[in-house]
Design an enzyme around this catalytic site. Structure first.
Site, short mmCIF file in Angstrom:
data_model
loop_
_atom_site.label_atom_id
_atom_site.label_comp_id
_atom_site.label_asym_id
_atom_site.label_seq_id
_atom_site.Cartn_x
_atom_site.Cartn_y
_atom_site.Cartn_z
N GLY A 84 0.81 -1.21 0.00
CA GLY A 84 0.00 0.00 0.00
C GLY A 84 0.84 1.26 0.00
N GLY A 86 2.66 3.65 1.50
CA GLY A 86 3.28 3.80 2.81
C GLY A 86 3.75 5.21 3.11
N ARG A 87 3.92 6.01 2.06
CA ARG A 87 4.32 7.40 2.28
C ARG A 87 3.69 8.34 1.26
NH1 ARG A 87 9.46 5.14 1.52
NH2 ARG A 87 9.99 4.81 -0.67
N ASP A 119 8.58 5.48 7.98
CA ASP A 119 8.22 6.72 8.66
C ASP A 119 7.30 7.60 7.83
OD1 ASP A 119 9.91 7.68 6.71
OD2 ASP A 119 11.51 8.27 8.08
N GLY A 120 6.92 7.13 6.64
CA GLY A 120 6.01 7.88 5.81
C GLY A 120 6.63 9.05 5.07
N ARG A 170 3.48 13.92 -7.71
CA ARG A 170 3.51 13.08 -8.90
C ARG A 170 2.13 13.07 -9.53
NH1 ARG A 170 5.49 7.24 -7.72
NH2 ARG A 170 3.42 6.95 -6.80
N ARG A 177 -2.39 -0.37 -10.14
CA ARG A 177 -1.23 -1.26 -10.17
C ARG A 177 -1.69 -2.72 -10.26
NH1 ARG A 177 3.05 1.51 -6.99
NH2 ARG A 177 2.27 3.56 -6.34
N ASP A 246 3.80 -4.76 -7.47
CA ASP A 246 3.13 -3.55 -6.99
C ASP A 246 3.67 -2.30 -7.66
OD1 ASP A 246 5.35 -4.51 -5.14
OD2 ASP A 246 5.20 -2.42 -4.51
N ASN A 247 4.76 -2.42 -8.41
CA ASN A 247 5.31 -1.29 -9.14
C ASN A 247 4.98 -1.34 -10.63
OD1 ASN A 247 6.49 -0.29 -6.82
ND2 ASN A 247 8.45 -1.27 -7.19
#
EC number: 2.7.7.-
Length: 478
Positions: A84, A86-87, A119-120, A170, A177, A246-247
């Protein structure tokens, strides 16, 4: 002009995200924004005057409804389970005048439920690399996400060292995905996989929506887009470095720039990710990895798409890839027609380049200067084994003469597909090191240069990399 944002993902796929807002950075400062892209998206220049604002996660624009997406995936062949955003946070989907949409995705936006042990945050180094890479790929004509802005800050982020925290805006038509589909397949929720497929078809393949065979036709196109993308990567010497499922973009976009690299020396087994100890994502293995990833996607669709239809689409991958690759490589060689000896000539050139560790980009750019009736070539000076080069070059010139095309016409074609400039890691590193010291001039200068990759230059942007530049190791840390 007022920007319009819609909430299709939030409204139509309620179990695929967590709604939350970005966590702002300390003393955020806008250090770069993409004026050309902003104009394309009708973003008023006044919006960039608030240095933090939406670019630093401090404010939202009207209509934005931020969320973090959940997905899963295979990483280095191994099932990694839930992953997911994450940041990153999807701030909203901009509705453009032509009816298409553009996701605004803020990377480095803080902790989410999918941050796992992270840490996001994102660091300045990685945001600069992604901004440069995505714009370089765009101007090379390769499908990709785009970079709209970079914000740096006084917030410390702890990686191998302490680095400044940063955010990247972005944008992309979609962040769908392969991993979105895997997430619900492995949770044994095939109806949600189907909802994702219906969402994709409804909004990105709308011409198929009423076709009774829509899932087969849609997957055929996903396979074709992926094959075309990988062919384009291979022709410019681009190594992604972390082709986890996932990419992988459903729309066939280059997504998630981490430890990427462009070939310097021609090295087929080039590994750009120093964590890839087995070479799973090496340059020459990318076509096979993409097919493996497509097979994982096909598996998720098997509850409602006939296996024979899925296999038929997968079987088409190799031919589509070879067709696109062959067409572009013939253009790079200046061949106007297809002849049976073309593959042999290309493979012999690659063998010669590999033995001599020839610079991939410079070799093809210099080959563009060839005159079919002249044995003289500046490229000859790049080779140690001149006899081997002379033998190949004589046969190459003979092949050019079969097409009966003038040198000027052929050279013009070759120079339009053989870039003089690609984003070498050392160029990115030089801009990063200057930016980390507060000097953004090289970042802006390099961005401007990457807008014209097919133009001749006489500066170090198109020279061979220094020895230290070839030894750069890049990790996934960002």
């Amino acid at each position: 002009m007022t920007l319009s944002f819609i909430t299709r993902w939030r409204d139509e796929l309620p179990e695929t995200y967590t709604a939350l807002s970005p966590t702002p950075l300390n003393n955020a400062r806008l250090i770069w924004h993409n004026t050309e892209l902003a104009n394309t998206l009708s973003i008023p220049s006044s919006l960039f005057k608030n240095a933090a604002g939406v670019w630093g996660g401090e404010t939202l624009l009207p209509g934005m409804s931020p969320l973090a997406q959940v997905y899963s995936g295979h990483q280095f062949v191994v099932w990694a389970g839930q992953l997911g955003d994450g940041r990153g946070i999807l701030l909203g989907e901009q509705l453009l005048a032509d009816g298409t949409t553009m996701d605004w995705h803020l990377k480095g936006a803080g902790l989410t439920p999918y941050s796992r042990m992270g840490d996001g945050r994102a660091v300045l180094r990685s945001t600069i690399r992604e901004s440069l890479a995505s714009e370089a790929m765009h101007y090379l004509g390769i499908p990709t996400t785009r970079a709209l802005s970079i914000v740096t800050s006084d917030s410390p982020v702890y990686r191998e060292t302490v680095e400044p925290g940063a955010m990247l805006m972005r944008v992309a038509p979609s962040h769908l995905r392969f991993g979105h589909f895997e997430h619900f397949y492995y949770r044994r929720e095939p109806e949600k996989v189907r909802q994702l497929a219906d969402f994709a078809i409804r909004h990105y393949w709308s011409h198929l929506e009423d076709d009774e065979d829509k899932y087969r036709l849609w997957f055929n196109d996903v396979v074709a887009r992926t094959a075309s993308l990988i062919a384009q990567w291979q022709t410019v010497g681009f190594a992604h470095g972390v082709m986890n499922t996932d990419n992988m973009s459903l729309l066939g976009l280059t997504l998630d720039y981490g430890p990427f690299g462009f070939l310097d020396d021609y090295e087929p087994g080039f590994i750009c990710n120093h964590s890839d100890h087995q070479g799973r994502y090496s340059f020459d293995n990318q076509p096979a990895v993409a097919l493996w990833n497509l097979q994982r996607l096909a598996q998720t669709l098997s509850p409602f798409v006939a296996v024979d239809a899925l296999n038929e689409a997968l079987d088409s991958y190799q031919q589509v890839l070879l067709t696109h690759y062959g067409q572009r490589m013939r253009q790079k060689l200046g061949f106007m027609t297809e002849q049976k000896e073309d593959n042999a000539l290309l493979n012999e050139l690659f063998s010669l380049m590999a033995r001599e560790r020839s610079d991939y980009t410079r070799t093809f750019r210099m080959l563009s200067l060839t005159e079919q009736h002249s044995a003289a070539s500046p490229l000859r000076e790049e080779f140690i084994d001149r006899a081997a080069f002379d033998d190949w070059f004589a046969r190459y010139r003979g092949r050019l003469q079969q097409d009966e095309v003038s040198d000027s016409e052929r050279q013009q074609l070759m120079q339009s597909v053989n870039p003089a400039l690609v984003l070498r890691n050392w160029l990115a590193q030089r801009a990063i090191e200057a930016a980390e010291k507060g000097d953004m001039m090289e970042l802006h200068r390099l961005h401007e240069a990457l807008r014209n990759p097919f133009s001749d230059r006489d500066d170090d942007y198109v020279s061979r990399p220094p020895d230290w530049g070839k030894r750069l190791e890049v990790s996934c840390s960002s």
